[in-house]
Design a protein around this motif. Structure first.
Motif, mmCIF file in Angstrom:
data_model
loop_
_atom_site.group_PDB
_atom_site.id
_atom_site.type_symbol
_atom_site.label_atom_id
_atom_site.label_comp_id
_atom_site.label_asym_id
_atom_site.label_seq_id
_atom_site.Cartn_x
_atom_site.Cartn_y
_atom_site.Cartn_z
ATOM 1 N N SER A 116 -12.634 52.967 29.178
ATOM 2 C CA SER A 116 -12.109 52.228 30.325
ATOM 3 C C SER A 116 -13.159 51.240 30.803
ATOM 4 C CB SER A 116 -11.793 53.168 31.490
ATOM 5 O OG SER A 116 -10.895 54.153 31.109
ATOM 6 N N THR A 117 -12.714 50.258 31.539
ATOM 7 C CA THR A 117 -13.629 49.344 32.205
ATOM 8 C C THR A 117 -12.949 48.815 33.455
ATOM 9 O OG1 THR A 117 -15.217 47.561 31.842
ATOM 10 C CG2 THR A 117 -12.977 47.218 30.983
ATOM 11 N N TYR A 118 -13.741 48.192 34.297
ATOM 12 C CA TYR A 118 -13.247 47.639 35.553
ATOM 13 C C TYR A 118 -13.722 46.200 35.648
ATOM 14 C CZ TYR A 118 -13.112 52.625 36.572
ATOM 15 O OH TYR A 118 -12.871 53.975 36.511
ATOM 16 N N TYR A 119 -12.901 45.342 36.242
ATOM 17 C CA TYR A 119 -13.353 43.974 36.481
ATOM 18 C C TYR A 119 -12.635 43.397 37.692
ATOM 19 C CZ TYR A 119 -9.123 42.462 33.949
ATOM 20 O OH TYR A 119 -7.827 42.263 33.546
ATOM 21 N N ARG A 120 -13.251 42.375 38.269
ATOM 22 C CA ARG A 120 -12.674 41.723 39.436
ATOM 23 C C ARG A 120 -11.524 40.835 38.988
ATOM 24 N NH1 ARG A 120 -16.734 38.356 43.143
ATOM 25 N NH2 ARG A 120 -15.727 36.529 42.267
ATOM 26 N N GLU A 121 -10.429 40.866 39.713
ATOM 27 C CA GLU A 121 -9.202 40.192 39.295
ATOM 28 C C GLU A 121 -9.379 38.717 38.985
ATOM 29 O OE1 GLU A 121 -6.060 39.836 42.238
ATOM 30 O OE2 GLU A 121 -7.545 39.872 43.831
ATOM 31 N N ASP A 122 -10.323 38.043 39.609
ATOM 32 C CA ASP A 122 -10.507 36.611 39.354
ATOM 33 C C ASP A 122 -11.499 36.331 38.230
ATOM 34 O OD1 ASP A 122 -12.578 37.548 40.993
ATOM 35 O OD2 ASP A 122 -12.959 35.547 41.804
ATOM 36 N N ASN A 123 -11.974 37.348 37.529
ATOM 37 C CA ASN A 123 -12.908 37.168 36.424
ATOM 38 C C ASN A 123 -12.106 36.948 35.136
ATOM 39 O OD1 ASN A 123 -14.885 37.310 34.462
ATOM 40 N ND2 ASN A 123 -16.037 38.909 35.523
ATOM 41 N N SER A 124 -11.658 35.722 34.949
ATOM 42 C CA SER A 124 -10.782 35.397 33.814
ATOM 43 C C SER A 124 -11.489 35.519 32.471
ATOM 44 C CB SER A 124 -10.188 33.997 33.976
ATOM 45 O OG SER A 124 -11.218 33.031 34.065
ATOM 46 N N ALA A 125 -12.795 35.293 32.420
ATOM 47 C CA ALA A 125 -13.522 35.422 31.151
ATOM 48 C C ALA A 125 -13.499 36.869 30.671
ATOM 49 C CB ALA A 125 -14.950 34.924 31.309
ATOM 50 N N THR A 126 -13.735 37.806 31.584
ATOM 51 C CA THR A 126 -13.689 39.220 31.214
ATOM 52 C C THR A 126 -12.278 39.617 30.815
ATOM 53 O OG1 THR A 126 -15.575 39.787 32.602
ATOM 54 C CG2 THR A 126 -14.047 41.575 32.069
ATOM 55 N N ARG A 127 -11.294 39.168 31.569
ATOM 56 C CA ARG A 127 -9.895 39.476 31.225
ATOM 57 C C ARG A 127 -9.574 38.989 29.808
ATOM 58 N NH1 ARG A 127 -7.319 36.395 34.504
ATOM 59 N NH2 ARG A 127 -7.315 37.822 36.252
ATOM 60 N N SER A 128 -9.975 37.774 29.490
ATOM 61 C CA SER A 128 -9.693 37.201 28.174
ATOM 62 C C SER A 128 -10.366 38.003 27.058
ATOM 63 C CB SER A 128 -10.166 35.745 28.149
ATOM 64 O OG SER A 128 -9.986 35.187 26.892
ATOM 65 N N THR A 129 -11.627 38.359 27.261
ATOM 66 C CA THR A 129 -12.352 39.147 26.252
ATOM 67 C C THR A 129 -11.679 40.495 26.030
ATOM 68 O OG1 THR A 129 -14.467 38.089 26.763
ATOM 69 C CG2 THR A 129 -14.565 40.242 25.706
ATOM 70 N N ARG A 140 -4.849 49.123 39.344
ATOM 71 C CA ARG A 140 -5.750 48.333 40.165
ATOM 72 C C ARG A 140 -6.021 49.033 41.476
ATOM 73 N NH1 ARG A 140 -4.078 42.609 40.851
ATOM 74 N NH2 ARG A 140 -3.501 42.648 38.682
ATOM 75 N N PHE A 141 -7.207 48.767 41.989
ATOM 76 C CA PHE A 141 -7.559 49.181 43.345
ATOM 77 C C PHE A 141 -7.338 47.945 44.202
ATOM 78 C CE2 PHE A 141 -10.886 51.803 40.975
ATOM 79 C CZ PHE A 141 -10.127 52.948 40.980
#
Length: 193
Positions: A116-129, A140-141
């Motif tokens: 699992s991992t967590y990321y901030r919703e506006d971090n599109s680079a992480t979402r894409s990866t 989501r929290f």
């Protein structure tokens, strides 16, 4: 990675606005001693380690990124996969390369069931990866990440070992011929092998 490595990348964590994209547990920038103290448990030797951390070094010897498996639970077969890439090394495929290496370690060596991992919703680079590697949003929290005077959702993403096996081949095929990951001491020499 060892405690001595922390001094080579600690400056990344002093830029609070930048770190706030990736890290939500550090409320303020910390000094080197505080950082070493917070990393100590994850980096000390254990018979059944609950963490594996690695540092990526650029061709000219500078730290480029860090990534690891954290909170490994061998009973449930899961772990958390955090990663951070230094600003000057972003958008060059390093996060993808580090993540692939960690997924191979998690699923092929440690035989974990899920990560699992967590990321901030506006971090599109992480979402894409993460999407390119087969991760799926699992929840989501709402409003769980406070940064820069705003509340944003924390996205929880996960990947099962069976999903990685289905995605793995296409991920490796998408890598360029110049992609190479070397571990020292050498465990694997090429992410595709």
């Amino acid at each position: 990675m060892s405690l001595d490595d922390i001094s080579t990348f600690s400056e990344w964590f002093w830029d609070f606005k930048d770190v706030a994209l990736f890290e939500r547990s550090s409320p303020i920038p910390t000094n080197l001693d505080a950082m070493k103290g917070s990393w100590k448990k994850s980096l000390e030797y254990a018979t059944n380690p609950t963490a594996f951390w690695f540092i990526a070094i650029s061709a000219d010897g500078r730290p480029a990124g860090i990534a690891g498996l954290e909170a490994i639970n061998y009973i449930h077969g899961d772990a958390i996969v955090p990663a951070f890439v230094g600003r000057q090394f972003r958008r060059k495929g390093l996060a993808t390369a580090m993540s692939i290496s960690l997924l191979e370690l998690a699923f092929r060596q440690l035989r974990l069931y899920r990560v699992s991992t967590y990321y901030r919703e506006d971090n599109s680079a992480t979402r894409s990866t993460l999407t390119s590697l087969g991760f799926q949003e699992e929840g989501r929290f709402r409003g769980g990440w406070f940064s820069d005077g705003k509340r944003r959702d924390v996205i929880i993403a996960g990947l099962l070992s069976s999903e990685w096996e289905q995605t793995r081949k296409s991920v490796f095929e998408a890598l360029t011929q110049n992609s190479k990951v070397v571990f020292k001491p050498t465990c694997w020499t090429n992410a595709g092998e």
